[in-house]
Design a protein around this motif. Structure first.
Motif, short mmCIF file in Angstrom:
data_model
loop_
_atom_site.label_atom_id
_atom_site.label_comp_id
_atom_site.label_asym_id
_atom_site.label_seq_id
_atom_site.Cartn_x
_atom_site.Cartn_y
_atom_site.Cartn_z
N SER A 1 0.83 -1.20 0.00
CA SER A 1 0.00 0.00 0.00
C SER A 1 0.87 1.25 0.00
N ASP B 1 -11.00 -5.19 -9.71
CA ASP B 1 -11.21 -5.14 -8.26
C ASP B 1 -9.90 -4.95 -7.50
N MET C 1 -8.60 -1.41 -7.78
CA MET C 1 -9.35 -0.55 -6.86
C MET C 1 -8.92 -0.79 -5.42
N ARG C 2 -8.59 -2.03 -5.09
CA ARG C 2 -8.12 -2.34 -3.74
C ARG C 2 -6.81 -1.61 -3.45
N SER D 1 -7.45 2.00 -2.82
CA SER D 1 -8.09 2.26 -1.53
C SER D 1 -7.09 2.47 -0.42
N ARG E 1 -4.93 7.47 1.58
CA ARG E 1 -5.81 8.02 2.62
C ARG E 1 -6.58 9.25 2.15
N ASP F 1 -16.85 5.13 -7.94
CA ASP F 1 -16.65 4.54 -6.61
C ASP F 1 -15.85 5.42 -5.66
N LEU F 2 -14.89 6.16 -6.19
CA LEU F 2 -14.01 6.97 -5.33
C LEU F 2 -14.24 8.47 -5.48
N TRP G 1 -12.87 10.40 -7.65
CA TRP G 1 -11.58 11.03 -7.93
C TRP G 1 -11.56 11.54 -9.36
#
Length: 452
Positions: free
Chosen positions: A197, A400, A403-404, A407, A410, A436-437, A439
């Motif tokens: 991440s 998916d 997107m993970r 995520s 922050r 979904d975000l 952005w």
């Protein structure tokens, strides 16, 4: 002002080259070959819109040809900076770039000897010595530790999964923080680490290879076993075009799991790719870059018969009983797998199994779309064998998983740039990120410049 321009990998899944410019200094992130469609491949021969000698450094996220394969040409044309990469990426790049230079020389020689090239004479884009000169410019960078780049920029690599050495690139420059995903791997992969991440970025440049797809769910070992067993039952062999770095080793892992469970006990497995053999040996040299224990690494690497020389490769074709043959290249664009396709594709008992992304314009994409003949070495070869693919074996994150990874940030970035994907995949990911975000996401065009 910090400026971003994609010189490749924009609207296509090949040729990744992303240029950052600040105060007259230039840093190129990735330097890949265009592959697939002829109009894309022809871009490899066109001069870059900037002089290679004006580029101060290259940051290489990983060694696959669509990210690294233009480096010898860049150096041949005047680049004299350093190439920053992880230790494993440098070692893998040595295999891939030398092989690329050697194959281009051999392909040009073969085309001239057989007379099927339109060019008289056919010439390679670059050769083995050009690849060696590029390798001399590499500097190794550890994961997780910041290093200085020319012009006051700072770079940090984090694990991206995908293949040995693959990294995301976190660059601080001109008061901005821009994160490049490179190619992201799968979460929960049995061999490779999860993509690490990243928590903060002003700008994100993310790949979209599978931006419009979700990989098939299920046990990839079981799926692979089923394909092989049904082929063997009809007396056929399975030919698997596989990327020499990444896919070949993953396939050995799943075949080891099948053998360990008592399946395929009498079926010989051949790894017919000198580069894939060498890449498999690198698993031992870079144990921290993957999940396998030393013991499992030994047994996985020992599951196949390795064929390095051409005569041994020819003997595989002559064997009449069922077998599994893993050979490069993964999209059937070159390499020894072409000789196996010439030998096995015309027999309906056999199976051609694809296990990775097939770019537009490649033989792999054509066969998966139902082509009944393919052109190899100037001749048309009928395709009567079963042709199938196993997306569950892919080393690329699906929609998916992309997107993970996103995520993990922050806060919303100022902007996210979606690259390294065909138009439909990139646009689908742009729409999903917006939905979904919420952005601000953009799909850049080739050579389109952005002030950050």
């Amino acid at each position: 002002m910090l400026n971003l321009t994609s010189l490749g990998g924009a609207g296509t899944v090949t040729g990744s080259k992303h240029l950052l410019v600040h105060d007259g200094k230039r840093i190129l992130i990735d330097c890949g070959l265009f592959q697939g469609l002829k109009n894309l491949r022809e871009l490899n021969w066109a001069p870059l819109p900037i002089k290679p000698s004006s580029i101060d450094a290259v940051v290489l996220t990983h060694a696959h040809l669509d990210h690294s394969g233009y480096l010898p040409k860049l150096v041949k044309d005047g680049f004299r900076g350093n190439i920053f990469a992880t230790d494993a990426t440098r070692d893998v790049a040595e295999l891939i770039l030398k092989d690329s230079g050697h194959l281009q020389e051999k392909d040009a020689e073969y085309a001239n000897r057989k007379g099927f090239s339109k060019h008289k004479p056919a010439m390679p884009l670059y050769g083995l010595r050009d690849a060696e000169r590029a390798l001399e410019r590499f500097l190794s960078v550890p994961f997780g530790k910041p290093v200085q780049l020319p012009g006051g920029a700072t770079l940090m690599f984090r694990h991206a999964g995908h293949i040995l050495g693959a990294a995301t690139a976190d660059i601080h420059w001109g008061g901005k923080r821009i994160v490049f995903s490179g190619d992201l791997g799968r979460y929960g992969d049995p061999m490779m680490h999860d993509p690490a991440s990243v928590s903060e970025a002003d700008y994100i440049v993310i790949e979209s290879t599978y931006g419009n797809r979700i990989h098939e769910q299920g046990d990839p070992t079981e799926m692979l076993g089923s394909v092989i067993e049904r082929t063997v039952q009809r007396g056929g062999s399975v030919v698997i075009p596989a990327f020499a770095v990444g896919r070949a080793q993953s396939l050995l892992y799943h075949l080891w799991k099948l053998k360990s469970s008592g399946r395929l006990s009498t079926i010989p497995i051949y790894l017919d790719s000198p580069m894939a053999i060498s890449a498999t040996e690198l698993l031992h040299a870079h144990r921290n870059d993957h999940r396998l224990s030393p013991e499992d690494c030994d047994t996985v690497c020992g599951i196949a018969t390795y064929t390095r020389d051409v005569e041994a490769s020819k003997e595989i074709t002559a064997i009449s009983f069922p077998k599994v043959v893993i050979s490069a290249s993964g999209m059937a664009t070159g390499g020894r797998v072409l000789h196996h396709l010439k030998a096995f594709a015309s027999d309906r008992k056999n199976t051609i199994l694809f296990s990775g992304f097939q770019a537009a314009g490649t033989r792999g994409r054509a066969m998966l779309q139902g082509a009944r003949e393919i052109k190899i070495h100037g001749k048309w070869i009928p395709v009567e064998a079963e042709v199938t693919d196993l997306p569950a074996l892919s080393a690329h994150a699906d929609s998916d998983e992309l997107m993970r990874w996103l995520s993990g940030f922050r806060h919303a970035p100022t902007r996210i740039f979606i690259v390294h994907g065909e138009a439909e995949a990139a646009e689908a990911l742009r729409v999903r990120i917006g939905k979904d975000l919420e952005w601000n996401a953009t799909v850049p065009r080739q050579d389109q410049a952005f002030d950050l």
